[in-house]
Write an enzyme that holds these catalytic residues in place. Structure first.
Site, PDB file in Angstrom:
ATOM      1  N   ASP A  10       0.964  -1.290  -0.020  1.00  0.00           N
ATOM      2  CA  ASP A  10       0.049  -0.017  -0.018  1.00  0.00           C
ATOM      3  C   ASP A  10       1.040   1.235   0.079  1.00  0.00           C
ATOM      4  OD1 ASP A  10       1.071  -0.586   2.639  1.00  0.00           O
ATOM      5  OD2 ASP A  10      -0.656   0.226   3.673  1.00  0.00           O
ATOM      6  N   HIS A 240       9.535  -0.110   8.543  1.00  0.00           N
ATOM      7  CA  HIS A 240       8.603  -1.352   8.893  1.00  0.00           C
ATOM      8  C   HIS A 240       8.819  -2.259   7.766  1.00  0.00           C
ATOM      9  CE1 HIS A 240       6.649   0.591  12.325  1.00  0.00           C
ATOM     10  NE2 HIS A 240       6.476   1.513  11.645  1.00  0.00           N
TER      11      HIS A 240
HETATM   12  C1  BDR Z   1       2.271  -0.744   8.551  1.00  0.00           C
HETATM   13  O1  BDR Z   1       1.506   0.194   8.391  1.00  0.00           O
HETATM   14  C2  BDR Z   1       1.812   1.195   7.211  1.00  0.00           C
HETATM   15  O2  BDR Z   1       1.424   2.524   7.788  1.00  0.00           O
HETATM   16  C3  BDR Z   1       3.321   1.057   7.083  1.00  0.00           C
HETATM   17  O3  BDR Z   1       3.322   1.030   5.673  1.00  0.00           O
HETATM   18  C4  BDR Z   1       3.615  -0.525   7.503  1.00  0.00           C
HETATM   19  O4  BDR Z   1       3.121  -1.438   6.350  1.00  0.00           O
HETATM   20  C5  BDR Z   1       3.239  -0.293   9.972  1.00  0.00           C
HETATM   21  O5  BDR Z   1       2.370  -0.461  10.869  1.00  0.00           O
HETATM   22 CA    CA Z   2       3.020  -0.851   4.030  1.00  0.00          CA
END
Ligand code: BDR
Ligand code: CA
Length: 317
Positions: A10, A240
């Site tokens: 995403d 992340h």
């Molecule tokens: C996850 O949530 C999204 O905002 C980031 O892209 C990552 O995949 C972290 O909690």
């Molecule tokens: Ca993500």
């Protein structure tokens, strides 16, 4: 043999970092980006995926995914964290290339039929597309090489509620189905992502050494870091989604624990990931019949950061 991967994503700033790392890594063959809502809406994720690939000269397919969660009403996208365009306001020119004819779930089904036992699905957004693929073709569990999922928080608190991480909270039913399936799955929860920080100095060094990949990421990181500073008091941002890819290429950077996983699908703890370590028993019936999976519960930040820098700057100069 390079790792053949599909990134379900995403994009999203840390998604863009993960995609850049996959493009740059000599041992990764990026087959496709499949798109999902989360940080932005699904059609925006598709636009962003196509734009990033074009900007970086990559030719992977882009297959558009589901536009809504399996059972709940969609939450508002994460514009507060990733900006209204998903890239913290950094402009990446739109691509005129169309998305693939197949939708994301079907793309995964067909690709794993063409390359049985060879493809790793790296899921770094809400898990709706993977849940749909499981629903349409349950045998996909025996055709993937592995599934790596960024999501959940196992021994630490959540990032969107006290107990829930964003990807699982955005589609808890899908997350529960994916974690309950019998495929070889590795989870990269907040436990392994939060110890790592991309500081401004670090990102500026990536940009200096490799402007093509690094400059847009460093600019995005500056916007992303403003959120981390104002909400968590951190001096940088947490990458992340990169962890789900780094598991394949630098597994020694992570400490693992094995056990069964489930996701709470309603009530105040909606989106919470719960974990029962392998070999232990409890009175929680939710784990009955569930497979054990590997969970990345901690990271060696120095090892991770050195690898990311080396990969991102290897063609530089
Ligand atoms: C996850 O949530 C999204 O905002 C980031 O892209 C990552 O995949 C972290 O909690
Ligand atoms: Ca993500």
């Amino acid at each position: 043999m390079p790792h053949k991967i599909i990134i379900d994503t995403d994009p999203g700033i840390d998604d863009a970092m993960a995609i850049a790392y996959a493009i740059a890594h000599p041992d990764i063959e990026l087959l496709a980006l499949t798109t999902i809502f989360g940080n932005v809406r699904t059609h925006e994720a598709t636009r962003n995926a196509l734009a990033l690939l074009e900007h970086w000269g990559a030719t992977a397919d882009v297959a558009e995914g589901e536009s809504a969660p399996v059972a709940i009403t969609a939450n508002e996208p994460g514009y507060l964290v990733h900006g209204r365009n998903g890239f913290g306001g950094v402009e990446i020119a739109a691509s005129s290339r169309p998305a693939h004819d197949l939708d994301a779930a079907q793309y995964m089904i067909e690709a794993t039929r063409r390359h049985p036992g060879e493809i790793t699905l790296c899921a770094v957004g809400p898990l709706t597309n993977l849940a749909r693929a499981l629903e349409r073709d349950p045998d996909i569990v025996s055709r993937v090489k592995a599934v790596v999922v960024m999501g959940g928080a196992v021994h630490r608190k959540g990032n969107v509620t006290p107990v829930a991480e964003a990807n699982f909270w955005n589609d808890p039913h899908a997350a529960d189905a994916v974690l309950g399936a019998g495929w070889p799955l590795v989870l990269a929860p907040l436990d392994c992502t939060m110890p790592v920080l991309f500081t401004p100095d670090y990102m500026e060094a990536v940009a200096r050494e490799n402007p093509k990949l690094g400059k847009p990421l460093s600019e995005m990181a500056a916007a992303y870091s403003r959120f981390y500073r104002s909400h968590l008091g951190l001096g940088g941002c947490v990458p992340h989604d990169v962890m789900a890819i780094s598991w394949l290429t630098v597994p020694g950077a992570f400490r693992l624990q094995k056990g069964a996983l489930a996701v709470i699908a309603d009530g105040p703890a909606i989106g919470q990931c719960i974990f029962q370590p392998g070999g232990t028993k409890s009175r929680a019936t939710i784990f009955d019949g569930r497979p054990d999976h590997l969970v990345m519960v901690d990271t060696d930040p120095a090892l991770f950061l050195a690898d990311f820098m080396a990969v991102m700057t290897r063609h530089a100069a």
